[in-house]
Motif scaffolding. Sequence first.
Motif, short mmCIF file in Angstrom:
data_model
loop_
_atom_site.label_atom_id
_atom_site.label_comp_id
_atom_site.label_asym_id
_atom_site.label_seq_id
_atom_site.Cartn_x
_atom_site.Cartn_y
_atom_site.Cartn_z
N GLY A 12 0.36 -1.17 -0.44
CA GLY A 12 0.07 -0.02 -0.02
C GLY A 12 0.69 1.38 -0.10
O GLY A 12 0.41 2.20 -0.50
N MET A 13 1.55 1.29 0.60
CA MET A 13 2.57 2.89 1.12
C MET A 13 3.54 2.64 -0.87
O MET A 13 3.85 4.00 -0.87
N GLY A 14 4.25 1.79 -0.96
CA GLY A 14 4.67 1.84 -2.50
C GLY A 14 4.05 2.21 -3.52
O GLY A 14 5.05 2.20 -4.65
N ALA A 15 2.77 1.95 -3.53
CA ALA A 15 1.61 1.29 -4.55
C ALA A 15 1.25 2.69 -5.71
O ALA A 15 1.84 2.50 -6.78
N ILE A 16 1.42 3.94 -5.10
CA ILE A 16 1.41 4.98 -5.68
C ILE A 16 2.48 6.25 -6.22
O ILE A 16 2.09 6.34 -7.50
N LEU A 82 -3.75 -2.83 5.14
CA LEU A 82 -4.28 -2.28 3.99
C LEU A 82 -4.14 -1.23 4.47
O LEU A 82 -4.28 0.46 3.97
N GLY A 83 -5.02 -0.40 5.21
CA GLY A 83 -5.16 0.46 6.45
C GLY A 83 -3.79 1.70 6.35
O GLY A 83 -4.05 2.23 6.41
N LEU A 87 -2.56 4.34 4.81
CA LEU A 87 -2.26 5.67 5.34
C LEU A 87 -0.64 6.55 4.70
O LEU A 87 -0.18 7.17 4.55
N LEU A 88 0.09 5.33 5.35
CA LEU A 88 2.11 5.58 4.43
C LEU A 88 1.78 5.95 3.35
O LEU A 88 2.47 6.78 3.26
N GLY A 89 1.32 5.59 2.24
CA GLY A 89 1.23 5.34 1.36
C GLY A 89 0.60 7.39 0.58
O GLY A 89 1.36 7.68 0.22
#
Length: 185
Positions: A12-16, A82-83, A87-89
Motif C-alpha cells: 500500500g505504501m509503495g503503490a502510489i 491495508l489501512g 495511510l503511509l502511502g
Amino acid sequence: FWLLLREGIDAGMGAIQRDKRILTKINTPLMVVILSRYGSVCANTLIRLVFLIFILYYYKIVPSLNIILIPFMVFPLVALGLGLGILLGIFNSANNDIANVSKIFFRYGMFLSSVIFPMPSEGAIGLLNNFNIFNHLIVGIRDFLVLGHLQYPAHFGVSSAIGLGIIILSIKWQHTVQYRVKGLL
C-alpha cells in the motif's frame, strides 16, 4: 502472518509511487492502484499457507475444526495492514522518507510482535506489550490456528477493532485527499 502484515503495508505504501505515471495520465482512483498491488500480497500468502499446512502435518499438529473460521480471524490483520499501507502511502507521496522510516520500524518491530520468540507478559516489556496491537493479532491468529481457541480474546478483540477502525479511516481519508495526492505527483 507477520509477512502478511508487513507486505500489505509495503504494498500500500509503495503503490502510489510505483504507479505514479498511471495515476497522472489516467483518471484512476488511488484505491484501485493500491488494491491491485495488494493482490500480489494475497497470492504470496496463499502460497505460504500451503507450506504452513505441510509444516503442521509434518509436526503432527492437527488443527481443530475451528480452522474454517481462520479467514475471519485473519481479516482484522489484513484490514490493519491495508489501512496502514494506505495511510503511509499517502504520507509517502508527500515525503519519501516515510518509506525508509517505516521499513526500519517494521524490521525491528518484528522482534516486538512475538514472531520469533514469545514476549514476556510481566515487567515493563509485558506492560508495553499490552498495547502492542500487532502482537495481539499475530499471537491470536497463531493460537487459533494451532490451539483452536484464543488465549486472550479481549486483547484480540480490541486489536481487531483498532484494525477495522484504521481501514475505515484510511479509506475515507484517501477518498478525501486523492486529488491532492495526484497533484503532488
